[in-house]
Scaffold this active site. Sequence first.
Site, PDB file in Angstrom:
ATOM      1  N   ARG A   1       4.981   0.720  -6.198  1.00 34.99           N
ATOM      2  CA  ARG A   1       4.976  -0.131  -5.009  1.00 34.99           C
ATOM      3  C   ARG A   1       4.051  -1.339  -5.170  1.00 34.99           C
ATOM      4  NH1 ARG A   1       6.640   2.557  -0.222  1.00 34.99           N
ATOM      5  NH2 ARG A   1       5.184   1.378   1.026  1.00 34.99           N
TER       6      ARG A   1
ATOM      7  N   LYS B   1       7.239  -3.168  -4.365  1.00 31.14           N
ATOM      8  CA  LYS B   1       8.624  -2.713  -4.207  1.00 31.14           C
ATOM      9  C   LYS B   1       9.095  -2.874  -2.775  1.00 31.14           C
ATOM     10  CE  LYS B   1      12.499  -0.835  -5.429  1.00 31.14           C
ATOM     11  NZ  LYS B   1      13.422  -1.793  -6.085  1.00 31.14           N
TER      12      LYS B   1
ATOM     13  N   HIS C   1      22.498 -34.502  -8.896  1.00 33.53           N
ATOM     14  CA  HIS C   1      21.879 -35.140  -7.726  1.00 33.53           C
ATOM     15  C   HIS C   1      20.355 -35.008  -7.755  1.00 33.53           C
ATOM     16  CE1 HIS C   1      25.751 -35.976  -5.958  1.00 33.53           C
ATOM     17  NE2 HIS C   1      26.115 -34.758  -6.337  1.00 33.53           N
TER      18      HIS C   1
ATOM     19  N   GLU D   1      20.652 -14.792  -8.290  1.00 32.90           N
ATOM     20  CA  GLU D   1      20.100 -13.463  -8.564  1.00 32.90           C
ATOM     21  C   GLU D   1      19.557 -13.394 -10.001  1.00 32.90           C
ATOM     22  OE1 GLU D   1      18.982 -11.073  -7.083  1.00 32.90           O
ATOM     23  OE2 GLU D   1      19.091  -9.336  -8.410  1.00 32.90           O
TER      24      GLU D   1
ATOM     25  N   GLU E   1      10.861 -12.980 -11.792  1.00 31.62           N
ATOM     26  CA  GLU E   1      10.161 -11.807 -11.272  1.00 31.62           C
ATOM     27  C   GLU E   1       9.507 -10.973 -12.381  1.00 31.62           C
ATOM     28  OE1 GLU E   1      12.990  -9.308  -9.300  1.00 31.62           O
ATOM     29  OE2 GLU E   1      11.483  -8.441  -7.988  1.00 31.62           O
TER      30      GLU E   1
ATOM     31  N   TRP F   1      -3.027  -2.616  -1.582  1.00 35.95           N
ATOM     32  CA  TRP F   1      -2.542  -3.921  -2.039  1.00 35.95           C
ATOM     33  C   TRP F   1      -3.226  -4.908  -1.108  1.00 35.95           C
ATOM     34  CZ3 TRP F   1       0.791  -7.906  -0.211  1.00 35.95           C
ATOM     35  CH2 TRP F   1       1.367  -8.701  -1.193  1.00 35.95           C
TER      36      TRP F   1
ATOM     37  N   CYS G   1       0.833  -1.200   0.000  1.00 37.79           N
ATOM     38  CA  CYS G   1       0.000   0.000   0.000  1.00 37.79           C
ATOM     39  C   CYS G   1       0.869   1.251   0.000  1.00 37.79           C
ATOM     40  CB  CYS G   1      -0.850   0.042   1.261  1.00 37.79           C
ATOM     41  SG  CYS G   1      -1.792  -1.437   1.552  1.00 37.79           S
TER      42      CYS G   1
ATOM     43  N   LYS H   1      15.660 -12.568 -10.967  1.00 35.71           N
ATOM     44  CA  LYS H   1      15.315 -11.460 -11.875  1.00 35.71           C
ATOM     45  C   LYS H   1      14.409 -11.960 -12.990  1.00 35.71           C
ATOM     46  CE  LYS H   1      16.107  -8.793 -10.188  1.00 35.71           C
ATOM     47  NZ  LYS H   1      16.661  -8.307  -8.955  1.00 35.71           N
TER      48      LYS H   1
ATOM     49  N   ASN I   1      -1.687   1.853   6.078  1.00 37.26           N
ATOM     50  CA  ASN I   1      -0.764   0.908   5.462  1.00 37.26           C
ATOM     51  C   ASN I   1      -0.294  -0.021   6.573  1.00 37.26           C
ATOM     52  OD1 ASN I   1       1.196  -0.342   3.996  1.00 37.26           O
ATOM     53  ND2 ASN I   1       2.473   1.459   3.676  1.00 37.26           N
ATOM     54  N   GLY I   2      -0.337  -1.343   6.348  1.00 35.58           N
ATOM     55  CA  GLY I   2       0.092  -2.284   7.379  1.00 35.58           C
ATOM     56  C   GLY I   2      -0.993  -3.306   7.648  1.00 35.58           C
TER      57      GLY I   2
HETATM   58  O1  M6R Z   1      13.929  -3.192   0.219  1.00 32.73           O
HETATM   59  P1  M6R Z   1      14.599  -4.498   0.454  1.00 32.73           P
HETATM   60  O2  M6R Z   1      16.015  -4.530  -0.063  1.00 32.73           O
HETATM   61  O3  M6R Z   1      14.550  -4.963   1.887  1.00 32.73           O
HETATM   62  O4  M6R Z   1      13.781  -5.568  -0.395  1.00 32.73           O
HETATM   63  C1  M6R Z   1      14.071  -6.936  -0.318  1.00 32.73           C
HETATM   64  C2  M6R Z   1      13.372  -7.707  -1.411  1.00 32.73           C
HETATM   65  O5  M6R Z   1      11.984  -7.578  -1.299  1.00 32.73           O
HETATM   66  C3  M6R Z   1      13.800  -7.233  -2.802  1.00 32.73           C
HETATM   67  O6  M6R Z   1      15.182  -7.300  -2.975  1.00 32.73           O
HETATM   68  C4  M6R Z   1      13.116  -8.090  -3.889  1.00 32.73           C
HETATM   69  O7  M6R Z   1      13.585  -9.410  -3.845  1.00 32.73           O
HETATM   70  C5  M6R Z   1      13.358  -7.441  -5.250  1.00 32.73           C
HETATM   71  N1  M6R Z   1      12.110  -7.101  -5.850  1.00 32.73           N
HETATM   72  C6  M6R Z   1      14.065  -8.328  -6.209  1.00 32.73           C
HETATM   73  O8  M6R Z   1      14.286  -7.687  -7.423  1.00 32.73           O
END
Ligand code: M6R
Length: 612
Positions: free
Chosen positions: A27, A607, A510, A487, A494, A74, A2, A491, A100-101
């Site tokens: 976000r 985000k 394995h 990573e 995602e 959200w 949110c 990516k 928010n929360g």
């Molecule tokens: O703001 P933060 O670095 O704590 O966020 C952690 C993860 O949510 C963030 O890195 C997420 O995995 C990314 N969207 C990946 O691209």
Amino acid sequence: MCGIVGYIGTQKASPILINGLIRLEYRGYDSAGISTIEKDGLSVMKDQGRVKNLYNLKGIDNLEGTIGIAHTRWATHGKPSQINSHPHMDNSKTFSVVHNGIIENYNELRDFLNNNGYTFYSQTDTEVIPNLVHYYYKKETNKDELAFLRAVKNACSDLKGSFAIEIICKDFPNNMIVVRKDSPLVIGKNEEENYISSDIPAILSFTRNFYFLNDLEYAFLSRTDVKFYDSELNAIHKETKNIEWDAASSEKDGYEDFMLKEIYEQPTAIRETIGARLSENTKCEFEELNFSKEYLQSINKIYIVACGTAMHAGLVAKHTLEKLCKISTEVDIASEFRYRDPLIDEKTLCIFISQSGETADTIAALKLSKQKGAKTIAISNVIGSSITREADYSIYTHAGPEIAVASTKAYTSQVILLTILAIYFAETLEMTQIDIDTLKKDILQLPKKVEDTLKISENIKEFAKKVYQEKDVFFLGRGIDETVAKEGSLKLKEISYIHSESYAAGELKHGPIALIEKGVTVIGIMTDKKLIEKTISNIQEVITRGAKTLIITNQNIDDKMFDEVFHIPFTNIFLSPILSIIPLQLFSYYISKEKGLDVDKPRNLAKSVTVE
Ligand code: M6R
């Protein structure tokens, strides 16, 4: 997650609020709404769907109010719908609230309010808040400013969970109250107006002066003034902090998407993060820490705790810290760490990485480590973010605002900062096993090599076009290259929604090799000279089974063995993840574009993950 925006000033609030929500769109959200104080009382306009849909709501152009609150939701409690969208009002339409929360005890509070004659129209946890405030406000005999503040405070004392709340009241057309606990919220100050937002970039074009609230601090706002109170409503004093981020850097600057812009900002982000901390002939500086040799010698273990991409930066740092400093380093996912009763004492150093500084699990893990007596360091990209206010020490990456959900420049900046931190520890400990002088020279040359890598990585677009319709992609690597495989895989899934997995190359046989068949794409990362022959053997095993292969390397290999080989500049092994991730970031980006997806705002993702 949110997003919250608020405005109190001399201009018409509604366009400012909607523009602010648009800036928070990255976000992630499913509905949006605003509430303003009009001549005839509170107005609430909200709907499911995109923020821009608000412009189509009947009557929105007639809003004249100069005070208002706004929200992108959200969904957590209750499906995305008009009725569940924020703002929410109490039954008497005296208070309007955005939140928010998560209110964990909302069922209990709902029952309590039901028994006191209140009715609920939505499925949300939030709707208890305006009604609870009303419940306490009713009890006040003198309906003055203090009564408003006391009612909000009493309601918040009953809430369990996390919240950032904005609240307006029809009886106080010149005021607004905001409060937060474990959820982000900043106040931007101008002369005759104040802005509220979940994060800094959304209001950076209006002001550079920000107030930050700690947990359970209240701000009582008028147009010209902000009064602050602690959790017991004692008046407290706060100074604004000046934020130097460039407002233009939160705009797309001619790039098609924020993600692409942020990938190309990596040379600058890395240069800024190195800053003055490192030079060839002097020792690394971390004035914020100022650790002694004796202290570092006393450490029995380092824990690095984070989520997602930030955790992957931690995995790279484990290699560097263990090799340079000979201190055992464990990397943990924050949501696991906090519930597994980790072995921590006052000799443990815990490092928490969070770009946003607002990730709920990472903050909770930090609080737990402090309770158990560990020293805590927060690494964040956002000055004044919640995690930096909880930690014993905070150090910052200087990547500038990262808007795209997929983290790119924050990751490479985290890796470089952690590498410099490892050098600082090693120099303080007077370790000599690794050639630190060469590593320092290599760091100083890195921004230029990142630029070179970006130039050649454009070619990855062609490979992306060949595989964008694939269903499964595997990423393999050994040693530090395995962290990049992880990573790269994150990516890809995602932003392209392609199923992908990453494995330590030697682990493939394995079990996972059973999944390899004709047409499956396998990406191998090979930058560690010592391990390259071994990884090549593993890749050969998948070629034999019909896989299509892409190799990212800085070594001399026989290119003909593979479908595609991508040669990146050579660098120090501790820095190679920063170069080898770049073609993989662009690979995911181009696949997502090829599929016509929303690169910056992938489905189901936010985000900043401010709920557990
Ligand atoms: O703001 P933060 O670095 O704590 O966020 C952690 C993860 O949510 C963030 O890195 C997420 O995995 C990314 N969207 C990946 O691209």
